[in-house]
Design a protein around this motif. Structure first.
Motif, PDB file in Angstrom:
ATOM      1  N   CYS A  11      23.213  29.728  59.878  1.00 35.49           N
ATOM      2  CA  CYS A  11      23.695  30.936  59.270  1.00 35.49           C
ATOM      3  C   CYS A  11      24.422  31.783  60.284  1.00 35.49           C
ATOM      4  O   CYS A  11      24.051  32.163  61.418  1.00 35.49           O
ATOM      5  CB  CYS A  11      22.583  31.666  58.569  1.00 35.49           C
ATOM      6  N   SER A  49      25.116  34.780  60.143  1.00 34.28           N
ATOM      7  CA  SER A  49      24.559  36.190  59.951  1.00 34.28           C
ATOM      8  C   SER A  49      23.052  36.052  60.884  1.00 34.28           C
ATOM      9  O   SER A  49      23.084  37.035  61.739  1.00 34.28           O
ATOM     10  CB  SER A  49      24.159  36.670  58.490  1.00 34.28           C
ATOM     11  N   CYS A  50      22.312  35.258  60.525  1.00 28.84           N
ATOM     12  CA  CYS A  50      20.817  35.348  61.038  1.00 28.84           C
ATOM     13  C   CYS A  50      20.688  34.131  62.039  1.00 28.84           C
ATOM     14  O   CYS A  50      19.663  33.960  62.702  1.00 28.84           O
ATOM     15  CB  CYS A  50      19.701  35.518  60.001  1.00 28.84           C
ATOM     16  N   CYS A  75      21.895  32.192  52.397  1.00 27.66           N
ATOM     17  CA  CYS A  75      20.864  31.847  53.418  1.00 27.66           C
ATOM     18  C   CYS A  75      19.501  32.219  52.762  1.00 27.66           C
ATOM     19  O   CYS A  75      19.244  33.064  52.224  1.00 27.66           O
ATOM     20  CB  CYS A  75      21.244  32.654  54.474  1.00 27.66           C
ATOM     21  N   CYS A 134      17.878  35.195  55.413  1.00 26.23           N
ATOM     22  CA  CYS A 134      18.427  36.531  55.184  1.00 26.23           C
ATOM     23  C   CYS A 134      19.011  36.881  53.901  1.00 26.23           C
ATOM     24  O   CYS A 134      19.409  37.931  53.566  1.00 26.23           O
ATOM     25  CB  CYS A 134      19.514  36.866  56.266  1.00 26.23           C
TER      26      CYS A 134
HETATM   27 ZN   LIG Z   1      20.851  33.877  57.353  1.00 29.19          ZN
END
Ligand SMILES: [Zn+2]
Length: 300
Positions: free
Chosen positions: A64, A66-67, A44, A47
């Motif tokens: 993404c 995650s973020c 990403c 992040c």
């Molecule tokens: Zn990310």
């Protein structure tokens, strides 16, 4: 009589196969995403974590895990700014890849139902993906020139025509010979020498005809063998340029038959398409997949 060769089963890719693999725009987008980031995993940019990215609703974006930062598989590709559906683009590439001598913008228009202007734009953009910067690696090469356009009327007909220089490796047991064809400013000694140096490995055997422009190739580290066309001797043992002449006739047949009139301005891109086809002639109609691969390879 030799039976007509058909495409071996493993190299066949029918329109039914195409529709099964690419039923809609989503499947096409997923394919581009897989080409650029296999399994949807990429680091990403926001992040920094290497994560799977998931499709965002029905947008052409993936986020993404995650973020939540978005990435766009079509960014930098020929599809990026197009309003034409991906499936139509894919189908046009399929058509280009499954015809032997190519397909015209007019035929793309007829088959896909887009306007002629759109078809022509797609056609040009797909063709722009097919230029390859290759150097020949075979040690036996035929070099020859052809002339495009104009008519052979009058004294100076050659001056109104566009010269093209071609170099082709002869096939051997290991692999098929590949071709390079370039629009040339002229067919003088310096020009031909420059082409040889750029595309043909030193110490190769180079076959040419008697044109004076090829004089001195033997001083460039090549073993130079010439055909005496003027003496009506076309084949003496392995001394011939039949391979490159075969390629020229495909080009001429294609440009004359499928594309009708090609201006000097666009000639190189047509030559690129013919070289791309010739260099993958062992791929059957999986040529479509080879064209498709170029999309992400050429993404900026
Ligand atoms: Zn990310």
């Amino acid at each position: 009589m030799k039976p007509k060769q058909s495409i071996p089963k493993e190299l066949r890719y029918t329109v039914a196969d195409f529709n099964r693999e690419f039923p809609n725009d989503d499947a096409c987008l997923e394919c581009i995403k897989e080409q650029r980031w296999p399994n949807g995993v990429t680091q990403c940019v926001k992040c920094g974590v290497e994560r799977k990215h998931h499709r965002v609703g029905n947008r052409t974006a993936y986020a993404c895990q995650s973020c939540g930062n978005h990435i766009y598989p079509l960014a930098g590709t020929v599809f990026e700014k197009s309003t034409t559906s991906l499936k139509t683009w894919f189908y046009a590439m399929y058509l280009m890849g499954s015809t032997r001598c190519g397909i015209s913008a007019k035929q793309i228009q007829r088959e896909t139902g887009v306007t002629y202007k759109t078809a022509w734009r797609m056609f040009r953009q797909i063709r722009s993906l097919l230029a390859e910067g290759l150097q020949l690696e075979g040690s036996t090469v035929e070099m020859d020139e052809m002339f495009h356009g104009g008519t052979r009327r009058g004294h100076y007909w050659r001056e109104r025509m566009t010269p093209v220089v071609g170099m082709v490796e002869r096939s051997d047991k290991q692999r098929i010979g590949r071709v390079v064809a370039r629009v040339a400013p002229d067919i003088k000694k310096q020009t031909l020498r420059r082409f040889a140096k750029e595309y043909i490995l030193p110490k190769s055997v180079v076959f040419t005809d008697e044109h004076v422009g090829y004089d001195g190739l033997e001083n460039q580290g090549y073993t130079h063998k010439r055909i005496r066309h003027t003496a009506k001797v076309y084949v003496t043992g392995d001394i011939h340029t039949n391979t490159i002449e075969g390629f020229w006739s495909t080009v001429k047949r294609g440009i004359g038959g499928v594309y009708h009139n090609v201006s000097a301005k666009y000639l190189q891109t047509y030559l690129d398409e013919y070289c791309f086809r010739y260099n993958r002639r062992d791929k059957g109609n999986l040529l479509f997949k080879a064209i498709l691969e170029q999309v992400s390879q050429r993404a900026s």
